[in-house]
Design an enzyme around this catalytic site. Structure first.
Site, PDB file in Angstrom:
ATOM      1  N   ASN A  37       0.813  -1.216   0.000  1.00 32.32           N
ATOM      2  CA  ASN A  37       0.000   0.000   0.000  1.00 32.32           C
ATOM      3  C   ASN A  37       0.852   1.274   0.000  1.00 32.32           C
ATOM      4  OD1 ASN A  37      -2.302   1.534   0.159  1.00 32.32           O
ATOM      5  ND2 ASN A  37      -2.822   0.950   2.270  1.00 32.32           N
ATOM      6  N   HIS A 122     -15.307  -5.415  10.308  1.00 30.09           N
ATOM      7  CA  HIS A 122     -15.010  -4.048  10.745  1.00 30.09           C
ATOM      8  C   HIS A 122     -16.319  -3.324  10.996  1.00 30.09           C
ATOM      9  CE1 HIS A 122     -10.746  -3.279   9.027  1.00 30.09           C
ATOM     10  NE2 HIS A 122     -10.860  -4.498   9.499  1.00 30.09           N
ATOM     11  N   ARG A 147     -14.633  -5.926  15.039  1.00 26.95           N
ATOM     12  CA  ARG A 147     -13.665  -4.912  15.466  1.00 26.95           C
ATOM     13  C   ARG A 147     -14.365  -3.559  15.510  1.00 26.95           C
ATOM     14  NH1 ARG A 147      -8.551  -2.627  11.962  1.00 26.95           N
ATOM     15  NH2 ARG A 147     -10.020  -1.003  11.454  1.00 26.95           N
ATOM     16  N   TYR A 159      -8.255   8.353  12.909  1.00 32.47           N
ATOM     17  CA  TYR A 159      -8.402   6.913  12.811  1.00 32.47           C
ATOM     18  C   TYR A 159      -9.751   6.474  13.372  1.00 32.47           C
ATOM     19  CZ  TYR A 159      -7.392   2.075  12.978  1.00 32.47           C
ATOM     20  OH  TYR A 159      -7.434   0.747  12.750  1.00 32.47           O
ATOM     21  N   ASP A 212      -8.343  -1.862  17.103  1.00 31.51           N
ATOM     22  CA  ASP A 212      -7.015  -1.625  16.526  1.00 31.51           C
ATOM     23  C   ASP A 212      -6.525  -0.247  16.966  1.00 31.51           C
ATOM     24  OD1 ASP A 212      -4.754  -1.441  14.966  1.00 31.51           O
ATOM     25  OD2 ASP A 212      -5.748  -1.970  13.078  1.00 31.51           O
ATOM     26  N   HIS A 214      -3.500   0.906  16.164  1.00 36.63           N
ATOM     27  CA  HIS A 214      -2.649   1.395  15.086  1.00 36.63           C
ATOM     28  C   HIS A 214      -1.385   2.065  15.608  1.00 36.63           C
ATOM     29  CE1 HIS A 214      -3.041   1.696  10.670  1.00 36.63           C
ATOM     30  NE2 HIS A 214      -3.934   0.777  10.941  1.00 36.63           N
ATOM     31  N   GLU A 238      -5.254  -4.637  19.130  1.00 44.37           N
ATOM     32  CA  GLU A 238      -4.293  -4.822  18.044  1.00 44.37           C
ATOM     33  C   GLU A 238      -3.337  -3.637  17.939  1.00 44.37           C
ATOM     34  OE1 GLU A 238      -6.271  -5.193  14.271  1.00 44.37           O
ATOM     35  OE2 GLU A 238      -4.445  -4.603  13.239  1.00 44.37           O
ATOM     36  N   GLU A 264       0.705  -7.237  11.503  1.00 45.55           N
ATOM     37  CA  GLU A 264       0.343  -7.007  10.100  1.00 45.55           C
ATOM     38  C   GLU A 264       1.494  -6.385   9.323  1.00 45.55           C
ATOM     39  OE1 GLU A 264      -3.123  -4.427  10.701  1.00 45.55           O
ATOM     40  OE2 GLU A 264      -1.987  -2.794   9.791  1.00 45.55           O
ATOM     41  N   ARG A 285      -0.461 -11.537  13.314  1.00 45.76           N
ATOM     42  CA  ARG A 285      -1.325 -11.071  12.218  1.00 45.76           C
ATOM     43  C   ARG A 285      -0.611 -10.958  10.876  1.00 45.76           C
ATOM     44  NH1 ARG A 285      -5.485  -8.828  11.835  1.00 45.76           N
ATOM     45  NH2 ARG A 285      -4.750  -6.806  11.089  1.00 45.76           N
ATOM     46  N   HIS A 314      -3.883 -10.605   8.676  1.00 47.01           N
ATOM     47  CA  HIS A 314      -4.313  -9.289   8.197  1.00 47.01           C
ATOM     48  C   HIS A 314      -5.269  -9.476   7.017  1.00 47.01           C
ATOM     49  CE1 HIS A 314      -2.736  -5.125   6.686  1.00 47.01           C
ATOM     50  NE2 HIS A 314      -3.837  -4.996   7.383  1.00 47.01           N
ATOM     51  N   ASP A 318      -6.233  -3.518   1.226  1.00 49.66           N
ATOM     52  CA  ASP A 318      -5.047  -3.350   0.382  1.00 49.66           C
ATOM     53  C   ASP A 318      -4.336  -4.680   0.131  1.00 49.66           C
ATOM     54  OD1 ASP A 318      -4.682  -2.445   3.258  1.00 49.66           O
ATOM     55  OD2 ASP A 318      -2.600  -2.818   2.731  1.00 49.66           O
ATOM     56  N   GLU A 341      -9.276 -11.541   9.719  1.00 50.87           N
ATOM     57  CA  GLU A 341      -9.865 -10.223   9.446  1.00 50.87           C
ATOM     58  C   GLU A 341     -10.558 -10.259   8.085  1.00 50.87           C
ATOM     59  OE1 GLU A 341      -6.982  -7.079   9.073  1.00 50.87           O
ATOM     60  OE2 GLU A 341      -8.500  -5.521   9.378  1.00 50.87           O
ATOM     61  N   TRP A 405       0.810   6.497  12.051  1.00 57.23           N
ATOM     62  CA  TRP A 405      -0.557   6.421  11.515  1.00 57.23           C
ATOM     63  C   TRP A 405      -1.134   5.066  11.825  1.00 57.23           C
ATOM     64  CZ3 TRP A 405      -3.735   3.640   8.406  1.00 57.23           C
ATOM     65  CH2 TRP A 405      -5.012   4.213   8.230  1.00 57.23           C
TER      66      TRP A 405
HETATM   67  O1  KDG Z   1      -1.987  -0.590   4.494  1.00 60.90           O
HETATM   68  C1  KDG Z   1      -2.382  -0.350   5.792  1.00 60.90           C
HETATM   69  C2  KDG Z   1      -3.671  -1.069   6.120  1.00 60.90           C
HETATM   70  O2  KDG Z   1      -3.646  -2.388   5.693  1.00 60.90           O
HETATM   71  C3  KDG Z   1      -3.948  -1.022   7.585  1.00 60.90           C
HETATM   72  O3  KDG Z   1      -4.114   0.288   7.960  1.00 60.90           O
HETATM   73  C4  KDG Z   1      -5.179  -1.807   7.941  1.00 60.90           C
HETATM   74  O4  KDG Z   1      -4.582  -1.770  10.263  1.00 60.90           O
HETATM   75  C5  KDG Z   1      -5.205  -2.270   9.355  1.00 60.90           C
HETATM   76  C6  KDG Z   1      -6.023  -3.437   9.648  1.00 60.90           C
HETATM   77  O5  KDG Z   1      -5.956  -3.908  10.779  1.00 60.90           O
HETATM   78  O6  KDG Z   1      -6.740  -3.899   8.768  1.00 60.90           O
HETATM   79 MG    MG Z   2      -4.358  -3.147  11.901  1.00 54.59          MG
END
Ligand code: KDG
Ligand code: MG
Length: 405
Positions: A37, A122, A147, A159, A212, A214, A238, A264, A285, A314, A318, A341, A405
């Protein structure tokens, strides 16, 4: 059976995907997903200039040797770009082997360990009410694991969700430069426990919930959040903190019984090793695409099983349907599979380019028995969706400091 040709396709049916097609001198072909991605063309160059010329004429059956050749033989090991390239080649070779054997890939791995693959959906929202409405719908649709992400008041657009109440928070599109999002850890920590409290009050404890982070927290902040969420019994939290320092996960472990998922962004089993062998995480993941393919996931699953760590691959948008199907086969086989997921079967554009047979029922996915991975790629359709440069957003704290991010 020799590798005769390898083609790389880049297309954007809603978002960018990089697809590898290995063609053998027996006429059988295999498909792999090499999508990274926001850095897609770096993998294309790596494949076309540095990988493909070395593989023409090799025996397509020697999956392990080709993996070792691309990994050890490169001298420069690891890294997201090279492992996405190796991941795609590896997936495509497993696809070839399955087609030649006339067996689905899960049979080559050791056969089924379960009937169906439990997935987590999600559920996102602009407010707690919005999230709870979507959660109610997901439960009605049959999901058993969900999630929850929610926009944090005061930092809209961060986010959790994407404006316009779309059900995914990071759809790609016309983002030729990365947008910047604000972030406040204080507002986040004040808000998230309320989201899970309200979800439990309304829907009880039958539905399993995850979240998540992140990598937006420090270890001690993540430990605080894990503790605050204990009454709401999450399946996992996560990506609490970045994984550069495994000891950060020790801090979290020492303070909370909330289970932890990570991986991931892992590219190899060695990224996961200290976290698994120290029992700092509960779910790993890693994706077939970013972690070096099915060969890597098989090793990771076996290693993780020694420590009661389960797979939760994951499954973001993407990763193309080729990676999705690779995960389906690993998930069906792995004795220590946990949960997959899942963000749905895709848009009409996506289904124009990729086709596969899977159905969702009662929170689980079932795939049709087909030789290989069971996924197809329509090269003509792909031409209608040319590549568009696009980035994930970046995050800054309120004072302007760049954050994760
Ligand atoms: O490319 C980044 C995404 O795959 C990510 O932000 C998605 O965190 C993610 C998830 O748990 O699906
Ligand atoms: Mg994630």
């Amino acid at each position: 059976m020799k590798i005769k040709d390898i083609k790389v396709f880049v297309c954007c049916p809603g978002r960018n995907f990089v697809t590898v097609k290995i063609i053998t001198d027996h006429g059988v072909f295999g498909l792999g997903d090499a999508t990274l991605n926001g850095r897609e063309l770096a993998v294309v160059a790596y494949l076309e200039e540095h990988v493909i010329p070395c593989l023409i004429g090799r025996d397509a059956h020697q999956i392990e040797d080709i993996w070792q050749y691309l990994f050890k033989g490169a001298y420069w090991q690891n890294g997201a770009v090279s492992m996405a390239a190796i991941g795609a080649i590896d997936m495509a070779l497993w696809d070839v082997k399955g087609k030649v054997a006339n067996l689905p890939v899960y049979q080559l791995l050791g056969g089924k360990s379960r009937r169906g693959i439990t997935v987590y959906a999600h559920v996102n929202g602009e407010s707690i009410e919005d999230v709870l409405n979507h959660l109610g719908k997901a439960i009605k649709e049959g999901y058993k694991v969900v999630r929850l992400q929610c926009t944090i008041p005061g930092t809209e657009g961060t986010y959790g969700t994407l404006g316009g109440k779309k059900n995914y928070y990071e759809l790609q599109g016309n983002r030729p430069l990365p947008p910047e999002h604000p972030w406040s850890t204080n507002q986040y920590l004040n808000f998230i426990p309320e989201l899970f409290k309200r979800a439990r009050e309304k829907f009880g404890y039958d539905i399993e919930l995850c979240h998540d982070i992140h990598s937006r927290l420090t270890p001690i902040e993540a430990a605080q959040l894990g503790k605050m969420l204990e009454p709401y019994r999450l399946k996992f939290l996560e990506d609490a903190v970045t994984y550069d320092n495994p000891e950060g996960y020790k801090v979290i472990r020492n303070h909370t019984t909330t289970p932890v998922a990570l991986g991931e962004k892992f590219n190899t089993i060695w990224d996961a090793k200290p976290l698994i062998e120290n029992q700092y995480i509960d779910f790993v993941r890693t994706a077939a695409t970013h972690g070096g393919g099915i060969t890597s996931l098989k090793k990771l699953a076996d290693f993780a099983s020694l420590y009661h760590v389960r797979l939760a691959p994951h499954g973001a948008p993407d990763l193309s349907p080729i990676c999705f199907m690779a995960h389906m086969h690993v998930d069906l086989w792995a004795p220590n599979f946990g949960v997959q997921e899942f963000i749905g079967f895709g848009t009409p554009e996506l289904n124009d380019v990729f086709s596969f047979s899977a159905k969702f029922k009662d929170g689980e996915i079932y795939i049709k028995d087909k030789p290989g991975l069971g996924v197809d790629f329509n090269e003509e359709a792909a031409k209608q969706y040319p590549y568009k440069r696009s980035y994930l957003p970046v995050t800054r704290l309120n004072d302007g400091t760049l954050w994760n991010w």
